[in-house]
Enzyme design. Structure first.
Site, mmCIF file in Angstrom:
data_model
loop_
_atom_site.group_PDB
_atom_site.id
_atom_site.type_symbol
_atom_site.label_atom_id
_atom_site.label_comp_id
_atom_site.label_asym_id
_atom_site.label_seq_id
_atom_site.Cartn_x
_atom_site.Cartn_y
_atom_site.Cartn_z
ATOM 1 N N ALA A 30 0.856 -1.194 0.000
ATOM 2 C CA ALA A 30 0.000 0.000 0.000
ATOM 3 C C ALA A 30 0.885 1.235 0.000
ATOM 4 C CB ALA A 30 -0.885 0.022 1.245
ATOM 5 N N THR A 63 -6.171 -0.828 8.486
ATOM 6 C CA THR A 63 -5.815 0.140 9.522
ATOM 7 C C THR A 63 -7.032 0.569 10.341
ATOM 8 O OG1 THR A 63 -5.085 2.439 9.775
ATOM 9 C CG2 THR A 63 -6.051 1.896 7.682
ATOM 10 N N ASP A 64 -6.769 1.097 11.544
ATOM 11 C CA ASP A 64 -7.866 1.647 12.349
ATOM 12 C C ASP A 64 -8.351 2.986 11.789
ATOM 13 O OD1 ASP A 64 -5.668 3.221 13.038
ATOM 14 O OD2 ASP A 64 -5.845 2.935 15.200
ATOM 15 N N GLU A 65 -7.558 3.594 10.877
ATOM 16 C CA GLU A 65 -7.927 4.933 10.379
ATOM 17 C C GLU A 65 -9.227 4.921 9.573
ATOM 18 O OE1 GLU A 65 -4.979 7.520 8.885
ATOM 19 O OE2 GLU A 65 -3.445 6.782 10.253
ATOM 20 N N TYR A 102 -5.728 8.780 2.259
ATOM 21 C CA TYR A 102 -5.147 7.474 2.615
ATOM 22 C C TYR A 102 -6.207 6.564 3.239
ATOM 23 C CZ TYR A 102 -3.007 3.999 5.679
ATOM 24 O OH TYR A 102 -2.720 2.823 6.333
ATOM 25 N N LYS A 133 -7.921 3.034 1.912
ATOM 26 C CA LYS A 133 -7.890 1.764 2.644
ATOM 27 C C LYS A 133 -9.320 1.267 2.913
ATOM 28 C CE LYS A 133 -4.812 -0.228 4.139
ATOM 29 N NZ LYS A 133 -3.906 -1.285 3.558
ATOM 30 N N ASN A 182 1.770 1.325 14.307
ATOM 31 C CA ASN A 182 2.910 0.461 14.611
ATOM 32 C C ASN A 182 4.174 1.295 14.804
ATOM 33 O OD1 ASN A 182 2.566 -2.697 12.884
ATOM 34 N ND2 ASN A 182 0.959 -1.429 13.711
ATOM 35 N N ARG A 216 -1.911 19.177 10.491
ATOM 36 C CA ARG A 216 -2.260 18.372 9.310
ATOM 37 C C ARG A 216 -3.725 18.656 8.962
ATOM 38 N NH1 ARG A 216 -1.652 11.977 10.274
ATOM 39 N NH2 ARG A 216 0.439 12.274 9.463
HETATM 40 P P1 NAD Z 1 5.209 0.943 4.040
HETATM 41 O O1 NAD Z 1 4.864 2.178 3.279
HETATM 42 O O2 NAD Z 1 6.403 0.947 4.940
HETATM 43 O O3 NAD Z 1 5.429 -0.278 3.021
HETATM 44 C C1 NAD Z 1 4.602 -0.498 1.920
HETATM 45 C C2 NAD Z 1 5.305 -1.482 0.984
HETATM 46 O O4 NAD Z 1 4.433 -1.726 -0.126
HETATM 47 C C3 NAD Z 1 6.617 -0.940 0.403
HETATM 48 O O5 NAD Z 1 7.609 -1.920 0.480
HETATM 49 C C4 NAD Z 1 6.267 -0.631 -1.047
HETATM 50 O O6 NAD Z 1 7.377 -0.769 -1.922
HETATM 51 C C5 NAD Z 1 5.188 -1.663 -1.328
HETATM 52 N N1 NAD Z 1 4.286 -1.276 -2.409
HETATM 53 C C6 NAD Z 1 3.676 -0.062 -2.604
HETATM 54 N N2 NAD Z 1 2.909 -0.087 -3.710
HETATM 55 C C7 NAD Z 1 3.010 -1.356 -4.215
HETATM 56 C C8 NAD Z 1 2.424 -2.015 -5.326
HETATM 57 N N3 NAD Z 1 1.594 -1.369 -6.160
HETATM 58 N N4 NAD Z 1 2.727 -3.303 -5.544
HETATM 59 C C9 NAD Z 1 3.592 -3.970 -4.706
HETATM 60 N N5 NAD Z 1 4.184 -3.398 -3.657
HETATM 61 C C10 NAD Z 1 3.892 -2.099 -3.407
HETATM 62 O O7 NAD Z 1 3.910 0.541 4.825
HETATM 63 P P2 NAD Z 1 3.737 -0.165 6.243
HETATM 64 O O8 NAD Z 1 3.740 0.870 7.297
HETATM 65 O O9 NAD Z 1 4.670 -1.315 6.321
HETATM 66 O O10 NAD Z 1 2.236 -0.692 6.113
HETATM 67 C C11 NAD Z 1 1.956 -1.974 5.537
HETATM 68 C C12 NAD Z 1 0.455 -2.185 5.511
HETATM 69 O O11 NAD Z 1 -0.065 -2.107 6.831
HETATM 70 C C13 NAD Z 1 -0.302 -1.124 4.707
HETATM 71 O O12 NAD Z 1 -1.344 -1.757 4.026
HETATM 72 C C14 NAD Z 1 -0.844 -0.161 5.769
HETATM 73 O O13 NAD Z 1 -2.036 0.446 5.325
HETATM 74 C C15 NAD Z 1 -1.103 -1.132 6.906
HETATM 75 N N6 NAD Z 1 -1.015 -0.557 8.254
HETATM 76 C C16 NAD Z 1 0.064 0.189 8.637
HETATM 77 C C17 NAD Z 1 0.147 0.665 9.947
HETATM 78 C C18 NAD Z 1 1.341 1.471 10.427
HETATM 79 O O14 NAD Z 1 1.306 1.994 11.543
HETATM 80 N N7 NAD Z 1 2.417 1.595 9.660
HETATM 81 C C19 NAD Z 1 -0.893 0.399 10.844
HETATM 82 C C20 NAD Z 1 -2.003 -0.340 10.404
HETATM 83 C C21 NAD Z 1 -2.042 -0.824 9.116
HETATM 84 O O1 DAU Z 2 -3.379 4.202 12.762
HETATM 85 C C1 DAU Z 2 -2.701 3.421 11.829
HETATM 86 C C2 DAU Z 2 -1.969 4.329 10.862
HETATM 87 O O2 DAU Z 2 -0.860 4.875 11.567
HETATM 88 C C3 DAU Z 2 -1.516 3.606 9.596
HETATM 89 O O3 DAU Z 2 -2.639 3.180 8.881
HETATM 90 C C4 DAU Z 2 -0.672 4.539 8.719
HETATM 91 O O4 DAU Z 2 -0.168 3.810 7.610
HETATM 92 C C5 DAU Z 2 0.483 5.053 9.552
HETATM 93 O O5 DAU Z 2 1.267 5.967 8.795
HETATM 94 C C6 DAU Z 2 -0.022 5.729 10.825
HETATM 95 O O6 DAU Z 2 -0.734 6.971 10.513
HETATM 96 P P1 DAU Z 2 -0.559 8.297 11.388
HETATM 97 O O7 DAU Z 2 -0.925 9.461 10.568
HETATM 98 O O8 DAU Z 2 -1.203 8.145 12.711
HETATM 99 O O9 DAU Z 2 1.043 8.222 11.625
HETATM 100 P P2 DAU Z 2 2.188 9.345 11.564
HETATM 101 O O10 DAU Z 2 3.427 8.715 12.117
HETATM 102 O O11 DAU Z 2 2.266 10.007 10.242
HETATM 103 O O12 DAU Z 2 1.670 10.415 12.632
HETATM 104 C C7 DAU Z 2 1.422 10.045 13.981
HETATM 105 C C8 DAU Z 2 0.859 11.274 14.680
HETATM 106 O O13 DAU Z 2 1.910 12.251 14.789
HETATM 107 C C9 DAU Z 2 -0.260 11.970 13.931
HETATM 108 O O14 DAU Z 2 -1.198 12.491 14.856
HETATM 109 C C10 DAU Z 2 0.427 13.118 13.194
HETATM 110 C C11 DAU Z 2 1.553 13.480 14.129
HETATM 111 N N1 DAU Z 2 2.800 13.999 13.486
HETATM 112 C C12 DAU Z 2 3.340 13.280 12.472
HETATM 113 C C13 DAU Z 2 4.476 13.724 11.838
HETATM 114 C C14 DAU Z 2 5.081 12.939 10.687
HETATM 115 C C15 DAU Z 2 3.381 15.151 13.969
HETATM 116 O O15 DAU Z 2 2.893 15.800 14.923
HETATM 117 N N2 DAU Z 2 4.517 15.591 13.346
HETATM 118 C C16 DAU Z 2 5.088 14.933 12.288
HETATM 119 O O16 DAU Z 2 6.122 15.416 11.749
#
Ligand code: NAD
Ligand code: DAU
Length: 352
Positions: A82, A133-135, A159, A163, A189, A291
């Protein structure tokens, strides 16, 4: 036996692949487009390991995915691939629509076509696990109960809307075609290999580089943090025993306002790698403009997963964040490699 993991070179995907192969000999076919967020260095420990087959490609490439399914006959597809960063989706939503909606749709179509041709037993045992995601649930007021699986979908960013669309498609493939799907909706995470565009790794990176630590708005937005290997264990458990067509919330019972997370990181860095001038990293905290559409609070009610499948997180925020800071301090080469030219362009556009 094998599984097909998509997005397995990203943050959670690579942790999942490493974790999987640390406890199983079942081959992982890893399909990843290697966008800016995908990094094969995350998987360097698997070099020469025949149980890991990396394929660079797009989940939306139906010919490629169909070929991989025919060739490797995986018993499951786990879809991590994603576009994942909310701020990027605000600056440019198109790629989010492309991968998170169209890509997921095409992956479902490839899976459906292949699954339809399987023999009875293989067909029965096959799983399509969609990582979400919870979002998708939108935002909570301070005093509202945490999101359950029945909370209405109210996504507020491109985003989360993309999702949500993919979650709906996954659901529809179960009800319409009987495709054996399960979906997980996880909270924020953190941990190793987290790209430094997201709050926790960005703050560690900026702190050590002597830069501002940007807090959006008043910093009172709440996120529910989960250490990444706990997310991996939840996915394994849902894959093993989740009921078809069901969704499972995954969370760490670790609600924290952003400002508290950033202060904790500063204090931990003060202890583990103090500034040369003896001042605290807290001095680098800078409040910046908010944001757009910023969700105020996320909180996950993960009781269904605990009650039905016996899953609980192993880490507390305190143990997980210490491991994370220690990992970043020990892996500055990784950080330097991913903060390339493209990364610097992004930072300039976002924080100008
Ligand atoms: P990330 O952005 O670190 O990794 C995404 C990966 O997907 C990358 O390796 C990218 O190269 C690959 N990718 C993107 N587009 C692609 C495509 N079209 N085909 C094949 N590969 C592709 O993301 P993440 O934080 O590891 O999140 C992974 C999944 O978990 C996502 O679906 C995200 O929505 C979900 N998620 C993330 C979080 C979080 O806190 N990071 C929380 C809940 C759910
Ligand atoms: O809840 C799950 C989601 O968590 C996933 O689905 C998304 O892929 C993942 O990116 C994450 O989303 P958030 O927007 O919550 O994460 P982020 O780390 O971008 O931001 C966390 C919080 O911190 C959010 O309230 C925005 C704030 N923030 C973020 C950045 C990058 C700041 O205050 N300053 C910053 O520079």
């Amino acid at each position: 036996m094998s599984i097909l993991v998509t997005g397995g070179a990203g943050f959670i995907g690579s942790n999942f692949v490493l974790d999987w192969l640390a406890q199983s000999d079942e081959t992982v076919i890893n399909l990843d487009l290697l966008t800016y967020a995908g990094n094969l260095q995350n998987l360097s420990d698997l070099e020469g390991d025949a149980r890991h087959v990396f394929v660079k490609g797009d989940i939306g490439d139906t010919d490629l995915v169909s070929r991989l399914l025919e060739e490797h006959r995986p018993r499951a597809i786990i879809n991590f691939a994603a576009e994942s960063h909310v701020d990027r989706s605000i600056l440019g939503p198109e790629e989010f629509i492309q991968t998170n909606i169209l890509g997921a749709f095409r992956l479902l179509e490839s899976a459906r076509a292949w699954w339809g041709k399987l023999e009875r037993d293989e067909r029965k045992n096959f799983r399509f696990l969609h990582v979400s995601t919870d979002e998708v649930y939108g935002t909570l007021e301070v005093d509202e109960p945490a999101f359950t699986e029945n909370h209405p979908y109210q996504p507020n960013s491109p985003y989360s809307a993309s999702k949500a669309a993919s979650d709906h498609l996954v659901r529809s493939y179960f009800h319409t075609y009987g495709l054996p799907v399960v979906t997980t909706n996880c909270s924020n995470n953190y941990g190793p290999y987290h790209f430094p565009e997201k709050l926790i790794p960005l703050v560690i990176h900026n702190a050590l580089a002597g830069k501002a630590l940007p807090i959006y708005g008043d910093g009172q937005q709440v996120r529910d943090w989960l250490y990444v290997t706990d997310h991996c264990s939840a996915i394994r458990r849902v894959l093993e025993a989740g009921s078809l067509g069901e969704t499972y919330n995954v969370g760490g019972w670790n609600e924290k306002p952003n400002i508290e997370v950033v202060r904790t990181l500063c204090d931990m860095l003060d202890e583990l790698q103090p500034r040369e001038d003896g001042a605290s990293y807290r001095e680098q905290i800078t409040f910046v403009k908010d944001r757009p559409g910023h969700d105020r609070r996320y909180a996950i009610d993960a009781r269904k997963l605990e009650r039905e499948l016996g899953w609980k997180p192993a880490e507390t925020f305190e143990t997980g964040i210490r491991k994370t800071v220690a990992w970043y301090l020990a892996n500055q080469d990784w950080v330097n490699n991913v903060t390339s030219g493209q990364y610097r362009d992004w930072v300039e556009a976002q924080y100008q």
